[in-house]
Scaffold this motif. Structure first.
Motif, PDB file in Angstrom:
ATOM      1  N   ALA A 129       0.686  -1.244  -0.238  1.00  0.00           N
ATOM      2  CA  ALA A 129      -0.381   0.259  -0.135  1.00  0.00           C
ATOM      3  C   ALA A 129       1.295   1.346  -0.140  1.00  0.00           C
ATOM      4  N   ARG A 130       1.882   1.171   0.635  1.00  0.00           N
ATOM      5  CA  ARG A 130       2.869   2.088   0.461  1.00  0.00           C
ATOM      6  C   ARG A 130       3.715   2.606  -0.497  1.00  0.00           C
ATOM      7  N   ALA A 131       3.984   1.469  -1.165  1.00  0.00           N
ATOM      8  CA  ALA A 131       4.814   1.585  -2.668  1.00  0.00           C
ATOM      9  C   ALA A 131       3.538   2.352  -3.836  1.00  0.00           C
ATOM     10  N   CYS A 132       2.407   1.841  -3.345  1.00  0.00           N
ATOM     11  CA  CYS A 132       1.841   2.481  -4.182  1.00  0.00           C
ATOM     12  C   CYS A 132       1.674   3.727  -3.822  1.00  0.00           C
ATOM     13  N   LEU A 133       1.344   4.151  -2.504  1.00  0.00           N
ATOM     14  CA  LEU A 133       0.797   5.722  -2.357  1.00  0.00           C
ATOM     15  C   LEU A 133       2.190   6.514  -2.967  1.00  0.00           C
ATOM     16  N   LEU A 134       2.846   5.583  -2.658  1.00  0.00           N
ATOM     17  CA  LEU A 134       4.455   6.738  -3.155  1.00  0.00           C
ATOM     18  C   LEU A 134       4.616   7.162  -4.705  1.00  0.00           C
ATOM     19  N   THR A 135       3.622   5.806  -5.069  1.00  0.00           N
ATOM     20  CA  THR A 135       4.322   5.933  -6.630  1.00  0.00           C
ATOM     21  C   THR A 135       3.283   6.544  -7.350  1.00  0.00           C
ATOM     22  N   ARG A 136       1.842   7.284  -6.853  1.00  0.00           N
ATOM     23  CA  ARG A 136       0.878   8.195  -7.097  1.00  0.00           C
ATOM     24  C   ARG A 136       1.359   9.428  -6.615  1.00  0.00           C
ATOM     25  N   GLN A 137       2.000   9.807  -5.717  1.00  0.00           N
ATOM     26  CA  GLN A 137       2.185  10.639  -5.362  1.00  0.00           C
ATOM     27  C   GLN A 137       3.940  11.299  -5.603  1.00  0.00           C
ATOM     28  N   ALA A 138       4.445  10.253  -6.705  1.00  0.00           N
ATOM     29  CA  ALA A 138       5.001  10.825  -8.284  1.00  0.00           C
ATOM     30  C   ALA A 138       4.497  11.056  -9.132  1.00  0.00           C
ATOM     31  N   ARG A 139       3.399  10.690  -8.955  1.00  0.00           N
ATOM     32  CA  ARG A 139       2.643  11.242 -10.676  1.00  0.00           C
ATOM     33  C   ARG A 139       2.660   9.875 -11.722  1.00  0.00           C
ATOM     34  N   ILE A 140       2.751   8.738 -10.991  1.00  0.00           N
ATOM     35  CA  ILE A 140       2.886   7.766 -11.958  1.00  0.00           C
ATOM     36  C   ILE A 140       1.470   6.826 -11.593  1.00  0.00           C
ATOM     37  N   PRO A 141       0.664   6.339 -12.701  1.00  0.00           N
ATOM     38  CA  PRO A 141      -0.339   5.349 -12.799  1.00  0.00           C
ATOM     39  C   PRO A 141      -0.070   4.219 -12.504  1.00  0.00           C
ATOM     40  N   HIS A 142      -0.640   3.594 -12.411  1.00  0.00           N
ATOM     41  CA  HIS A 142      -0.652   2.004 -12.130  1.00  0.00           C
ATOM     42  C   HIS A 142      -2.536   1.464 -12.800  1.00  0.00           C
ATOM     43  N   ILE A 143      -1.877   0.404 -13.675  1.00  0.00           N
ATOM     44  CA  ILE A 143      -2.844   0.437 -14.612  1.00  0.00           C
ATOM     45  C   ILE A 143      -3.299  -1.373 -14.000  1.00  0.00           C
ATOM     46  N   THR A 144      -4.651  -1.933 -13.018  1.00  0.00           N
ATOM     47  CA  THR A 144      -4.813  -3.438 -12.843  1.00  0.00           C
ATOM     48  C   THR A 144      -5.227  -3.677 -13.678  1.00  0.00           C
ATOM     49  N   VAL A 145      -5.017  -5.610 -13.530  1.00  0.00           N
ATOM     50  CA  VAL A 145      -5.606  -6.490 -14.300  1.00  0.00           C
ATOM     51  C   VAL A 145      -6.254  -7.659 -14.114  1.00  0.00           C
ATOM     52  N   LEU A 146      -7.628  -7.802 -13.679  1.00  0.00           N
ATOM     53  CA  LEU A 146      -8.126  -8.501 -12.357  1.00  0.00           C
ATOM     54  C   LEU A 146      -8.064  -9.913 -13.295  1.00  0.00           C
ATOM     55  N   ARG A 147      -7.619 -11.069 -13.232  1.00  0.00           N
ATOM     56  CA  ARG A 147      -7.440 -12.236 -13.525  1.00  0.00           C
ATOM     57  C   ARG A 147      -7.638 -12.930 -12.342  1.00  0.00           C
ATOM     58  N   ASP A 148      -8.595 -14.719 -12.466  1.00  0.00           N
ATOM     59  CA  ASP A 148      -9.198 -15.368 -12.340  1.00  0.00           C
ATOM     60  C   ASP A 148      -8.315 -16.485 -10.794  1.00  0.00           C
ATOM     61  N   PRO A 149      -8.772 -16.219 -10.254  1.00  0.00           N
ATOM     62  CA  PRO A 149      -9.454 -14.963  -9.356  1.00  0.00           C
ATOM     63  C   PRO A 149      -8.175 -14.025  -8.585  1.00  0.00           C
ATOM     64  N   THR A 150      -9.357 -12.791  -8.155  1.00  0.00           N
ATOM     65  CA  THR A 150      -8.743 -12.576  -7.775  1.00  0.00           C
ATOM     66  C   THR A 150      -8.972 -12.052  -6.197  1.00  0.00           C
ATOM     67  N   THR A 151      -8.406 -12.287  -5.049  1.00  0.00           N
ATOM     68  CA  THR A 151      -9.409 -11.894  -3.611  1.00  0.00           C
ATOM     69  C   THR A 151      -8.244 -11.353  -2.989  1.00  0.00           C
ATOM     70  N   GLY A 152      -9.055 -12.067  -1.753  1.00  0.00           N
ATOM     71  CA  GLY A 152      -7.695 -10.842  -0.239  1.00  0.00           C
ATOM     72  C   GLY A 152      -7.024  -9.702  -0.333  1.00  0.00           C
ATOM     73  N   GLY A 153      -5.693 -10.339  -0.154  1.00  0.00           N
ATOM     74  CA  GLY A 153      -5.566  -8.748  -0.136  1.00  0.00           C
ATOM     75  C   GLY A 153      -4.752  -8.316  -0.899  1.00  0.00           C
ATOM     76  N   MET A 154      -4.716  -8.937  -2.398  1.00  0.00           N
ATOM     77  CA  MET A 154      -4.443  -8.225  -3.235  1.00  0.00           C
ATOM     78  C   MET A 154      -5.733  -7.509  -3.931  1.00  0.00           C
ATOM     79  N   TRP A 155      -6.328  -7.806  -3.959  1.00  0.00           N
ATOM     80  CA  TRP A 155      -7.521  -6.936  -3.862  1.00  0.00           C
ATOM     81  C   TRP A 155      -7.771  -5.587  -4.134  1.00  0.00           C
ATOM     82  N   ALA A 156      -7.323  -6.081  -2.244  1.00  0.00           N
ATOM     83  CA  ALA A 156      -7.517  -4.426  -0.847  1.00  0.00           C
ATOM     84  C   ALA A 156      -6.594  -3.879  -1.118  1.00  0.00           C
TER      85      ALA A 156
END
Length: 445
Positions: A129-156
């Protein structure tokens, strides 16, 4: 490292010239940090079965005409679960994205945190979560693709935090996996299609179209494309050529005409390509609010467009999400105003229509990027004003803007409904009135 693991095949299906990053250094204790009996044997069998040494692969490759960092999960390796080593790989990939200033694409198929590493695995969610936040603050986009299955912590912690969320058709997507929730909890709510309907996914994308969709998104959102400070989005040309209305009531009738050009026609004329985001990330969608990003004369422009309907809380929250995303990445915004007013029924009140409109007002007021507005139809009260840019609003000749609709004005003033045309004149809602009053900067031609 094996050359034909499932994760590598996946990244090579959407990119070219993929180069894997060197995994972070580290050596776990025998049977992992908890000393889980047989854990080393489980990992060895997973490696023999999949050819991979972990559930996550990270590297960079060409996605269309530009490079991106790719993170791919192999569900066949212990259910795509994330322990300390996999978590470190994800964090390191985001670090590389920030250093190289490349967008991140995460291709996720995971059952969540790895049970055999206990709390040491669970706390990887905080690191991710912190890595995602730092990347967002650096104005770098994150695109995700949910494949089968995506559950638990990696979804959240990973996918749900992405700027754009895509999903594979039929993929199981849920916080609680099928083995830990009640057996009766099944159905669309736990699928990609359900998440789309509930405003948590932007688009369901099949494998055949995924490479092109990702290439388009990377091209639109790549940091190398987005100049700073961004120039304002140009005002769209009016799609009808006519003189301003003679009376206020004429203005209202022209704005309500069934054959008047709507948002879709304006977006088609303005953009050579576009990608629509969908949903408010809080359980709702509103098809009466079209939001997304597109290419206008070689520049990336974000847009939020009303389609003539009374927008719901989900619509306003989606617009606020779009404006905040554009501001985060440094993308100018175009808004198209066309609504008789915000929805005001019981469902809208229960859904938080007031706070949702407030979120748009706040996003517009807080935006560091320029926002350009064109009023293309009805400009009904606060539901329309929320999307209007202070100081950068234009209007077409077949539109109006008013504190309230003339009919509602008659009701509030306890006048005969037949007096609505007279009140339309008193409200000074015509395009030329709005120009004289300084509310708009011009009438689009």
């Amino acid at each position: 490292m094996a050359e034909h693991t499932a994760a590598r095949v996946l990244v090579e299906s959407v990119s070219q010239g993929f180069e894997e990053f060197e995994p972070p250094a580290g050596r776990s204790a025998a049977d992992g940090p908890l000393g889980w009996p047989g854990y080393d044997d489980q990992r060895a069998r997973a490696t023999a079965r999949t050819g991979a040494d972990e559930s996550v692969l990270g590297g960079r490759g060409w996605v269309g005409s530009r490079q991106a960092v790719l993170i791919a999960f192999d569900f066949a390796f212990l259910g795509g679960s994330v322990g300390t080593a996999a978590g470190a790989r994800i964090v390191a990939a985001f670090e590389q994205a920030r250093e190289l200033r490349l967008p991140v694409i995460s291709l996720v198929a995971s059952g969540g945190s790895r049970m055999q590493e206990g709390i040491c695995a669970l706390r990887q969610l905080q690191e991710i979560a912190r890595a995602c936040l730092l990347t967002r603050q650096a104005r770098i986009p994150h695109i995700t693709v949910l494949r089968d299955p995506t559950t638990g912590g990696m979804w959240a912690a990973l996918s749900a935090a992405a700027d754009v969320v895509l999903a594979a058709p039929g993929a199981a997507v849920a916080f609680g996996g099928s083995r830990v929730r009640r057996a009766s909890d099944t159905g669309e709510a736990f699928s990609a299609e359900g998440k789309l309907a509930d405003g948590q996914v932007d688009r369901v994308v099949g494998d055949a179209e995924l490479p092109d969709v990702l290439a388009n998104l990377v091209a639109l959102l790549h940091p190398q494309r987005l100049v700073r400070p961004p120039e304002p989005a140009p005002v769209p040309a009016a799609l009808t050529a006519s003189e301003p209305p003679a009376t206020g009531w004429d203005a209202v009738q022209r704005a309500r005409a069934a054959d008047r050009p709507r948002a879709g026609a304006y977006l088609d004329a303005y953009f050579t390509s576009r990608f629509e985001i969908s949903g408010d990330r809080a359980g709702g969608r509103d098809v009466g609010m079209i939001c997304g990003i597109g290419d206008h004369d070689g520049r990336t422009v974000a847009f939020a467009a009303q389609t003539g309907a009374a927008n719901t809380p989900a619509g306003f929250r989606t617009a606020a999400r779009l404006i905040r995303l554009a501001d985060q990445l440094g993308i100018p915004v175009l808004t198209l105003v066309d609504t008789p007013g915000a929805a005001n029924d019981a469902a809208a009140e229960r859904g938080g229509i007031g706070p949702a409109i407030a979120a748009v007002f706040g996003a517009v007021a807080d935006a560091r990027v320029p926002i350009t507005t064109l009023v293309i139809g009805e400009g009904g009260s606060g539901g329309a004003l929320a999307l209007a840019s202070p100081g950068r609003t234009w209007i077409t000749s077949d539109a109006y803007f008013a504190v309230i609709a003339p009919e509602s004005s008659a009701a509030i003033l306890k006048r005969d409904p037949a007096q609505a045309p007279e009140l339309a004149g008193l409200l000074r809602l015509r395009p030329q009135d709005l120009l004289d009053l300084g509310f708009v900067q011009g009438i689009a031609r």
